[in-house]
Write a protein that holds these residues in place. Structure first.
Motif, PDB file in Angstrom:
ATOM      1  N   PHE A   1       4.172  -0.943  -8.349  1.00 29.82           N
ATOM      2  CA  PHE A   1       4.422  -0.565  -6.926  1.00 29.82           C
ATOM      3  C   PHE A   1       4.760  -1.893  -5.736  1.00 29.82           C
ATOM      4  CE2 PHE A   1       2.626   1.428  -3.051  1.00 29.82           C
ATOM      5  CZ  PHE A   1       3.315   2.053  -2.813  1.00 29.82           C
ATOM      6  N   SER A   2       3.493  -2.229  -6.238  1.00 30.30           N
ATOM      7  CA  SER A   2       3.220  -3.645  -5.291  1.00 30.30           C
ATOM      8  C   SER A   2       4.292  -4.744  -5.311  1.00 30.30           C
ATOM      9  CB  SER A   2       2.028  -4.882  -5.470  1.00 30.30           C
ATOM     10  OG  SER A   2       0.787  -3.295  -5.193  1.00 30.30           O
ATOM     11  N   GLU A   3       5.109  -4.799  -6.548  1.00 33.94           N
ATOM     12  CA  GLU A   3       6.158  -6.304  -6.430  1.00 33.94           C
ATOM     13  C   GLU A   3       7.549  -4.722  -5.265  1.00 33.94           C
ATOM     14  OE1 GLU A   3       7.378  -6.516 -10.882  1.00 33.94           O
ATOM     15  OE2 GLU A   3       5.707  -7.350 -10.575  1.00 33.94           O
ATOM     16  N   LEU A   4       7.422  -3.694  -5.093  1.00 29.47           N
ATOM     17  CA  LEU A   4       8.264  -2.790  -4.011  1.00 29.47           C
ATOM     18  C   LEU A   4       8.178  -2.789  -3.190  1.00 29.47           C
ATOM     19  CD1 LEU A   4       9.694  -0.141  -6.890  1.00 29.47           C
ATOM     20  CD2 LEU A   4      10.668  -1.881  -6.403  1.00 29.47           C
ATOM     21  N   VAL A   5       7.168  -2.737  -2.771  1.00 29.02           N
ATOM     22  CA  VAL A   5       6.802  -2.531  -1.454  1.00 29.02           C
ATOM     23  C   VAL A   5       6.414  -4.019  -0.866  1.00 29.02           C
ATOM     24  CG1 VAL A   5       4.933  -1.366   0.169  1.00 29.02           C
ATOM     25  CG2 VAL A   5       5.669  -0.218  -1.723  1.00 29.02           C
ATOM     26  N   VAL A   6       5.776  -4.796  -1.329  1.00 27.38           N
ATOM     27  CA  VAL A   6       5.506  -6.452  -0.898  1.00 27.38           C
ATOM     28  C   VAL A   6       6.245  -7.077   0.033  1.00 27.38           C
ATOM     29  CG1 VAL A   6       4.645  -7.786  -0.208  1.00 27.38           C
ATOM     30  CG2 VAL A   6       3.244  -6.333  -1.642  1.00 27.38           C
ATOM     31  N   PRO A   7       7.725  -6.965  -0.800  1.00 35.04           N
ATOM     32  CA  PRO A   7       8.812  -7.111   0.315  1.00 35.04           C
ATOM     33  C   PRO A   7       9.162  -6.760   1.803  1.00 35.04           C
ATOM     34  CG  PRO A   7       9.400  -7.555  -2.053  1.00 35.04           C
ATOM     35  CD  PRO A   7       8.113  -6.780  -1.336  1.00 35.04           C
ATOM     36  N   ILE A   8       9.784  -5.122   0.884  1.00 30.59           N
ATOM     37  CA  ILE A   8       9.499  -4.700   2.142  1.00 30.59           C
ATOM     38  C   ILE A   8       8.557  -4.903   3.559  1.00 30.59           C
ATOM     39  CG2 ILE A   8      10.303  -2.491   3.231  1.00 30.59           C
ATOM     40  CD1 ILE A   8      10.724  -1.660   0.185  1.00 30.59           C
ATOM     41  N   LEU A   9       7.126  -4.518   2.923  1.00 27.95           N
ATOM     42  CA  LEU A   9       5.900  -5.196   4.286  1.00 27.95           C
ATOM     43  C   LEU A   9       6.297  -6.914   5.233  1.00 27.95           C
ATOM     44  CD1 LEU A   9       2.524  -3.600   2.752  1.00 27.95           C
ATOM     45  CD2 LEU A   9       4.134  -2.559   4.453  1.00 27.95           C
ATOM     46  N   GLU A  10       6.968  -7.503   4.384  1.00 24.62           N
ATOM     47  CA  GLU A  10       6.532  -9.140   4.892  1.00 24.62           C
ATOM     48  C   GLU A  10       7.889  -9.296   5.635  1.00 24.62           C
ATOM     49  OE1 GLU A  10       6.899 -11.181   1.064  1.00 24.62           O
ATOM     50  OE2 GLU A  10       5.191 -11.216   1.074  1.00 24.62           O
ATOM     51  N   ARG A  11       9.656  -8.440   5.263  1.00 21.84           N
ATOM     52  CA  ARG A  11      10.119  -8.417   6.339  1.00 21.84           C
ATOM     53  C   ARG A  11       9.460  -7.155   7.630  1.00 21.84           C
ATOM     54  NH1 ARG A  11      13.615  -8.873   9.894  1.00 21.84           N
ATOM     55  NH2 ARG A  11      15.257  -8.020   9.805  1.00 21.84           N
ATOM     56  N   LEU A  12       8.907  -6.516   7.461  1.00 19.06           N
ATOM     57  CA  LEU A  12       8.389  -5.314   8.568  1.00 19.06           C
ATOM     58  C   LEU A  12       7.337  -6.331   9.441  1.00 19.06           C
ATOM     59  CD1 LEU A  12       8.093  -1.675   7.348  1.00 19.06           C
ATOM     60  CD2 LEU A  12       9.957  -2.973   9.260  1.00 19.06           C
ATOM     61  N   ARG A  13       6.654  -6.715   9.016  1.00 12.77           N
ATOM     62  CA  ARG A  13       5.161  -8.202   9.439  1.00 12.77           C
ATOM     63  C   ARG A  13       5.759  -9.159   9.802  1.00 12.77           C
ATOM     64  NH1 ARG A  13       1.855  -7.706   4.002  1.00 12.77           N
ATOM     65  NH2 ARG A  13       1.199  -5.983   4.785  1.00 12.77           N
ATOM     66  N   GLU A  14       7.191  -9.887   9.320  1.00 15.54           N
ATOM     67  CA  GLU A  14       8.425 -10.709  10.090  1.00 15.54           C
ATOM     68  C   GLU A  14       8.287 -10.640  11.672  1.00 15.54           C
ATOM     69  OE1 GLU A  14      11.284 -12.160   8.024  1.00 15.54           O
ATOM     70  OE2 GLU A  14      10.239 -12.798   6.639  1.00 15.54           O
ATOM     71  N   GLU A  15       8.656  -9.276  11.230  1.00 11.07           N
ATOM     72  CA  GLU A  15       9.149  -8.359  13.546  1.00 11.07           C
ATOM     73  C   GLU A  15       7.966  -7.900  14.195  1.00 11.07           C
ATOM     74  OE1 GLU A  15      12.113  -8.182  14.095  1.00 11.07           O
ATOM     75  OE2 GLU A  15      13.233  -9.130  12.378  1.00 11.07           O
ATOM     76  N   ASN A  16       6.840  -8.278  13.608  1.00  7.94           N
ATOM     77  CA  ASN A  16       5.449  -7.773  14.128  1.00  7.94           C
ATOM     78  C   ASN A  16       5.489  -6.077  14.710  1.00  7.94           C
ATOM     79  OD1 ASN A  16       4.740 -10.590  14.492  1.00  7.94           O
ATOM     80  ND2 ASN A  16       6.070 -10.829  15.742  1.00  7.94           N
ATOM     81  N   VAL A  17       5.897  -5.742  13.063  1.00  9.04           N
ATOM     82  CA  VAL A  17       6.271  -3.816  13.900  1.00  9.04           C
ATOM     83  C   VAL A  17       4.954  -2.919  14.251  1.00  9.04           C
ATOM     84  CG1 VAL A  17       7.220  -1.760  12.292  1.00  9.04           C
ATOM     85  CG2 VAL A  17       8.104  -3.791  12.120  1.00  9.04           C
ATOM     86  N   SER A  18       4.295  -3.364  13.814  1.00 11.33           N
ATOM     87  CA  SER A  18       3.072  -2.756  13.810  1.00 11.33           C
ATOM     88  C   SER A  18       1.374  -3.510  13.261  1.00 11.33           C
ATOM     89  CB  SER A  18       3.460  -1.275  13.413  1.00 11.33           C
ATOM     90  OG  SER A  18       1.629  -0.573  13.371  1.00 11.33           O
ATOM     91  N   PRO A  19       0.502  -3.257  13.810  1.00 11.31           N
ATOM     92  CA  PRO A  19      -0.505  -3.727  13.013  1.00 11.31           C
ATOM     93  C   PRO A  19      -0.992  -2.859  12.176  1.00 11.31           C
ATOM     94  CG  PRO A  19      -1.109  -3.671  15.469  1.00 11.31           C
ATOM     95  CD  PRO A  19      -0.122  -2.930  15.294  1.00 11.31           C
ATOM     96  N   GLN A  20      -0.585  -1.649  12.309  1.00 12.99           N
ATOM     97  CA  GLN A  20      -1.108  -0.760  11.283  1.00 12.99           C
ATOM     98  C   GLN A  20      -1.075  -0.673   9.973  1.00 12.99           C
ATOM     99  OE1 GLN A  20       0.343   3.060  12.044  1.00 12.99           O
ATOM    100  NE2 GLN A  20      -1.166   3.049  13.949  1.00 12.99           N
ATOM    101  N   LEU A  21       0.538  -2.399   9.366  1.00 10.44           N
ATOM    102  CA  LEU A  21       1.059  -2.441   8.588  1.00 10.44           C
ATOM    103  C   LEU A  21       0.624  -4.221   8.060  1.00 10.44           C
ATOM    104  CD1 LEU A  21       5.003  -1.460   8.986  1.00 10.44           C
ATOM    105  CD2 LEU A  21       2.929   0.165   7.563  1.00 10.44           C
ATOM    106  N   GLN A  22      -0.138  -4.172   8.571  1.00 12.57           N
ATOM    107  CA  GLN A  22      -1.232  -5.656   7.977  1.00 12.57           C
ATOM    108  C   GLN A  22      -1.746  -5.547   7.144  1.00 12.57           C
ATOM    109  OE1 GLN A  22       0.438  -8.385   9.563  1.00 12.57           O
ATOM    110  NE2 GLN A  22       1.453  -7.242  10.746  1.00 12.57           N
TER     111      GLN A  22
END
Length: 166
Positions: A104-125
């Motif tokens: 699950f983490s292998e699937l989720v981490v790349p998506i989270l990293e992409r969203l974090r690159e865009e400074n989407v939300s502190p909630q996703l940190q």
């Protein structure tokens, strides 16, 4: 033949706590409301949510104006509850579940990293292991309201779907 949505006067919805995001119940209520119907909604849920934000989201989405709560101590309910014993049993997490969590983490981490690159939300940190669908949905809404940008909708939708199946 289709029902004229404007003629609907009452909707009874079980599992009302699921009425978030693009859930079918949300779409249904919006369509009935947009048709100009004057209707009442009775929403039922044994598990309304774990926090005020989750419950308020459902209340707002379903346009709920009155809430009635019944617990096992309520006289109306108590007569139907019999003696029961509770025992907490701590179960060691099987290795198979640990492997699934890792996948699950292998699937989720790349998506989270992409969203974090865009400074989407502190909630996703935070740690992906604790990520909840409502957190993703809230971050998505905040991002769209703040930026008007829909380029990341696919990332948010995939992430929310993954957190729902977890």
């Amino acid at each position: 033949q289709r029902c004229n949505a404007k003629s609907i006067v009452c909707v009874v919805m079980d599992e009302a706590h699921r009425a978030t995001g693009n859930h079918a119940n949300v779409v249904l209520v919006n369509l009935i409301d947009e048709a100009g119907a004057k209707f009442r909604l009775v929403g039922l849920s044994a598990t309304p949510g774990s926090g005020i934000k989750e419950i308020q989201n459902v209340v707002t989405t379903l346009r709920i104006s009155q809430i009635e709560v019944r617990t096992e101590d309520d006289p109306v309910v108590k007569q139907y509850i019999h003696n029961r014993e509770e025992e907490n049993i701590i179960v060691k997490q099987p290795d198979a579940i640990k492997i699934l969590d890792s996948k699950f983490s292998e699937l989720v981490v790349p998506i989270l990293e992409r969203l974090r690159e865009e400074n989407v939300s502190p909630q996703l940190q935070y740690n992906s292991a604790n990520l909840k669908p409502f957190t993703v949905l809230t971050a998505w809404k905040e991002y769209k309201e703040k930026t008007g940008d829909h380029r990341l909708d696919g990332h948010f939708d995939t992430l929310r779907g993954l957190t729902n199946i977890r």
